[in-house]
Design a protein around this motif. Structure first.
Motif, mmCIF file in Angstrom:
data_model
loop_
_atom_site.group_PDB
_atom_site.id
_atom_site.type_symbol
_atom_site.label_atom_id
_atom_site.label_comp_id
_atom_site.label_asym_id
_atom_site.label_seq_id
_atom_site.Cartn_x
_atom_site.Cartn_y
_atom_site.Cartn_z
ATOM 1 N N GLY A 182 0.815 -1.202 0.000
ATOM 2 C CA GLY A 182 0.000 0.000 0.000
ATOM 3 C C GLY A 182 0.849 1.251 0.000
ATOM 4 O O GLY A 182 2.091 1.203 0.055
ATOM 5 N N ALA A 183 0.191 2.396 -0.060
ATOM 6 C CA ALA A 183 0.903 3.674 -0.061
ATOM 7 C C ALA A 183 1.423 3.995 1.336
ATOM 8 O O ALA A 183 0.907 3.508 2.345
ATOM 9 C CB ALA A 183 -0.016 4.779 -0.544
ATOM 10 N N ALA A 184 2.450 4.823 1.380
ATOM 11 C CA ALA A 184 3.036 5.272 2.643
ATOM 12 C C ALA A 184 3.323 6.761 2.544
ATOM 13 O O ALA A 184 3.657 7.275 1.474
ATOM 14 C CB ALA A 184 4.311 4.503 2.960
ATOM 15 N N VAL A 185 3.174 7.460 3.663
ATOM 16 C CA VAL A 185 3.509 8.880 3.739
ATOM 17 C C VAL A 185 4.898 9.000 4.361
ATOM 18 O O VAL A 185 5.115 8.563 5.499
ATOM 19 C CB VAL A 185 2.481 9.655 4.570
ATOM 20 N N VAL A 186 5.855 9.560 3.619
ATOM 21 C CA VAL A 186 7.239 9.599 4.081
ATOM 22 C C VAL A 186 7.730 11.041 4.121
ATOM 23 O O VAL A 186 7.279 11.899 3.359
ATOM 24 C CB VAL A 186 8.159 8.734 3.191
ATOM 25 N N GLN A 187 8.673 11.275 5.016
ATOM 26 C CA GLN A 187 9.327 12.584 5.161
ATOM 27 C C GLN A 187 10.798 12.362 5.502
ATOM 28 O O GLN A 187 11.121 12.012 6.640
ATOM 29 C CB GLN A 187 8.683 13.398 6.288
ATOM 30 N N PRO A 188 11.710 12.570 4.559
ATOM 31 C CA PRO A 188 13.127 12.586 4.945
ATOM 32 C C PRO A 188 13.401 13.808 5.830
ATOM 33 O O PRO A 188 12.775 14.855 5.687
ATOM 34 C CB PRO A 188 13.862 12.701 3.606
ATOM 35 N N PHE A 189 14.345 13.681 6.746
ATOM 36 C CA PHE A 189 14.712 14.807 7.593
ATOM 37 C C PHE A 189 16.209 14.788 7.844
ATOM 38 O O PHE A 189 16.896 13.781 7.635
ATOM 39 C CB PHE A 189 13.943 14.792 8.923
ATOM 40 N N ALA A 190 16.707 15.914 8.299
ATOM 41 C CA ALA A 190 18.099 16.030 8.761
ATOM 42 C C ALA A 190 18.076 16.889 10.014
ATOM 43 O O ALA A 190 17.268 17.820 10.132
ATOM 44 C CB ALA A 190 18.978 16.665 7.692
ATOM 45 N N VAL A 250 5.212 13.343 1.690
ATOM 46 C CA VAL A 250 4.994 12.883 0.323
ATOM 47 C C VAL A 250 4.337 11.513 0.383
ATOM 48 O O VAL A 250 4.807 10.615 1.096
ATOM 49 C CB VAL A 250 6.326 12.789 -0.462
ATOM 50 N N THR A 251 3.250 11.349 -0.344
ATOM 51 C CA THR A 251 2.599 10.044 -0.418
ATOM 52 C C THR A 251 3.314 9.201 -1.460
ATOM 53 O O THR A 251 3.396 9.571 -2.641
ATOM 54 C CB THR A 251 1.114 10.191 -0.787
ATOM 55 N N LEU A 252 3.841 8.078 -1.003
ATOM 56 C CA LEU A 252 4.655 7.205 -1.852
ATOM 57 C C LEU A 252 3.840 5.957 -2.191
ATOM 58 O O LEU A 252 3.625 5.086 -1.338
ATOM 59 C CB LEU A 252 5.942 6.834 -1.117
ATOM 60 N N PRO A 253 3.348 5.826 -3.430
ATOM 61 C CA PRO A 253 2.565 4.638 -3.796
ATOM 62 C C PRO A 253 3.411 3.368 -3.750
ATOM 63 O O PRO A 253 4.649 3.414 -3.806
ATOM 64 C CB PRO A 253 2.110 4.938 -5.237
ATOM 65 N N ALA A 254 2.761 2.236 -3.646
ATOM 66 C CA ALA A 254 3.468 0.954 -3.649
ATOM 67 C C ALA A 254 4.255 0.806 -4.947
ATOM 68 O O ALA A 254 3.799 1.178 -6.028
ATOM 69 C CB ALA A 254 2.457 -0.191 -3.498
ATOM 70 N N GLY A 255 5.490 0.316 -4.800
ATOM 71 C CA GLY A 255 6.344 0.073 -5.960
ATOM 72 C C GLY A 255 7.106 1.279 -6.449
ATOM 73 O O GLY A 255 7.792 1.204 -7.471
ATOM 74 N N SER A 256 7.041 2.398 -5.750
ATOM 75 C CA SER A 256 7.747 3.606 -6.172
ATOM 76 C C SER A 256 8.805 4.001 -5.138
ATOM 77 O O SER A 256 8.903 3.409 -4.063
ATOM 78 C CB SER A 256 6.774 4.756 -6.395
#
Length: 592
Positions: free
Chosen positions: A204-212, A303-309
């Motif tokens: 499924g989709a996931a909401v991701v946020q890279p941070f530093a 950012v919403t990251l769809p499955a497989g991306s």
């Protein structure tokens, strides 16, 4: 009687200045408190939860980015560095390691800088683990669905050493089907680049946020002085921001300066750690975690990251010395106003040329003390035409002084007419009464600019000259402890070194070459050099070398110009004779 009362007032005022100097500086620019290493550290689950909730509560961007303080009581630096698997960092200027537990860059020392002037002292340490007594570290990480990767997650590395030309990729596969990678590279100076990538192999989709982030304790911070900012720093909206000290950051709340962040971090007088965000929308802020713990964050927008991306972003970390040439080179490479990590202030347009000249003289003679003397000679040579104009004006004023007294006597009842006649006299004789002030007005910004250069330039740090081991520190040869032979350190305002005494003496001699007829002004000029001797004693030895050299050159210059303007010499000798006669009359009156 009036002059005696004025002299007494001047002496009392000078004493108050001497005794109140340290107290006033301590009140206006207090040193950070010397706190216990464990004070303010959240070391229980409930305290950690409280800090995390305060910093990243509901409605706050980056929710789930909890406190970085480890849950254990701080341990020694050696034990903290000895725990966990580590990837070594080895570049021409940096050494240290990355902790694979949490993928934290928490071990950085500077190869070219030592803690003290002793060549065997350890290198300057900037970063230290969170569990150590003085935590200071950086992290490139990720939030997934509002939660960060667990702090105890172990990452895999495809190499053992991070060095220029030898990048290292860190990888962590989460139970949620997301794969995180951090591709780290380092240049030959102080910049670490991190390409952060998330690949979604879940269903499924996931909401991701890279941070530093950079987290640190303020206990190791340098003093936040009025000419040298220490604390949170950055460039926001195209302008350098020096507005925030550590105490200005409210506990638990984000502090987000206005404008897009070009870079942000923490600065000391000589050292800097800074995050340079990559492309894309991000929120940059400072936070106080309570106690003496602070953090600078760069958190990418969700950012919403769809499955497989997959998505990736690149952030950079500067950690190192504030070398002006290095910072300027990074600025030229695209980091906006990075050179202003050094708080040059208003006069940076000629502070940098001064620093450039110092470097050139140093390369020529190999000693920064001699370079300062050479720079002083150049500055005085450039100022010589101005001084010559000043003396010409003084000579003209001396020549028309009898006529000025006539005008004053003739129109003493009509101040307006007196002023008009004076202006006409100045115009007819081609004399400018304000010309004598011009050199002083010009020298004020020059002196302040040199002061900032000698105070801020890391090139001065631990540079020796004669008996002085560090030109950026006060003269160590203090008189009251017989130059270190007696086992005590005089208090601040009594730490009078050789250079401070020379400063008082040379300044007194320059005043004696310009005697004044007003008794009160003469008394002030006799006292002022010795007041300045006390005031300037705690300043950097390099600055006192400049000022002493300038005074000596002023003496030589005045001798020369007096030879070119005999009327000034005659007036000076007459005033000196009048002064001697007054003293003799005073002694005769006392005897009778």
């Amino acid at each position: 009687m009036t002059n005696q009362r004025n002299l007494l007032f001047a002496v009392v005022l000078s004493a108050l200045l001497l005794l109140g100097w340290d107290a006033a500086v301590g009140y206006l620019y207090p040193q950070p408190a010397n706190k216990s290493a464990v004070e303010g550290v959240a070391d229980t689950p409930s305290e950690l939860a409280a800090v995390a909730g305060a910093v990243s509560g509901p409605g706050v961007s980056g929710a789930g980015l909890a406190s970085d303080v480890q849950g254990a009581t701080p341990v020694t630096l050696e034990n903290a560095l000895g725990s966990g698997n580590r990837v070594r960092i080895d570049s021409p200027l940096l050494a240290g390691s990355i902790n694979l537990t949490g993928a934290v860059i928490d071990d950085i020392v500077l190869k070219d800088y030592r803690e003290t002037t002793d060549p065997d002292s350890p290198p300057v340490r900037l970063f230290a683990p969170a569990a150590s007594p003085q935590p200071y570290f950086a992290e490139f990480g990720f939030l997934a669905n509002g939660q960060r990767i667990p702090a105890d997650a172990v990452w895999e590395a495809d190499g053992e050493v991070l060095s220029p030309g030898s990048p290292v990729v860190l990888t962590h596969r989460g139970a949620d089907g997301l794969t995180y990678t951090i591709a780290l590279s380092i240049d030959s100076e102080y910049m670490i680049t991190a390409e952060q990538r998330v690949a979604n192999a879940s269903g499924g989709a996931a909401v991701v946020q890279p941070f530093a982030l950079i987290a640190r304790t303020s206990e190791t911070a340098s003093e936040d002085f009025f000419i040298a900012h220490s604390g949170p720093i950055g460039v926001f909206g195209g302008s350098a921001n020096y507005d925030y000290g550590y105490d200005d950051l409210p506990v638990g709340d984000m502090t987000t300066p206005e404008g897009e962040a070009e870079w942000l971090g923490f600065t000391d007088i000589y050292w800097l750690s800074a995050l340079i965000p990559g492309a894309g929308e991000a929120e940059a802020s400072f936070r106080s975690l309570g106690g003496s713990l602070y953090r600078a964050d760069v958190i990418q927008d969700p950012v919403t990251l769809p499955a497989g991306s997959a998505i990736s972003t690149t952030n950079r970390l500067f950690v190192g010395a504030k070398e002006s040439t290095v910072l300027d080179a990074y600025e030229d490479a695209g980091i906006e106003r990075f050179g202003l990590a050094i708080d040059w202030g208003w006069f940076r347009w000629f502070e940098k040329p001064f620093l450039w000249l110092l470097r050139q003289f140093f390369e020529l003679v190999g000693n920064f003390g001699v370079a300062i003397i050479m720079l002083t000679v150049v500055v005085r040579a450039v100022m010589f035409p101005v001084a010559q104009k000043q003396f010409s004006s003084m000579a003209g004023m001396k020549a028309i002084q009898p006529r000025m007294k006539e005008v004053q006597e003739k129109h003493k009842e009509d101040r307006v007419k007196q002023q008009q006649e004076m202006q006409k006299l100045f115009k007819d004789e081609g004399v400018n009464p304000l010309a004598g002030c011009l050199p002083l007005i010009i020298q004020i910004p020059i002196f302040f600019a040199l002061y900032k250069v000698l105070y801020l330039a890391i090139e001065m740090r631990h540079r020796s000259f004669l008996w002085i081991e560090d030109l950026s520190a006060p003269d160590p040869a203090t008189i009251l402890n017989l130059f270190g032979l007696l086992p005590f350190d005089p208090p601040g305002f009594l730490s009078i070194g050789v250079l401070a005494v020379l400063l008082g003496l040379t300044m007194w001699m320059t005043f004696q070459l310009n005697p004044v007829s007003d008794p009160m002004q003469r008394q002030i000029f006799n006292i002022m050099p010795w007041v300045l001797m006390f005031v300037m004693a705690p300043f950097a030895a390099g600055l006192l070398i400049y000022w002493n050299t300038s005074n000596i050159l002023t003496l030589a210059q005045q001798k020369y110009l007096y030879s070119k303007h005999p009327q000034l010499r005659a007036a000076a000798e007459a005033e000196r004779a009048e002064k001697a006669a007054e003293k003799a009359a005073g002694k005769t009156g006392a005897k009778s």
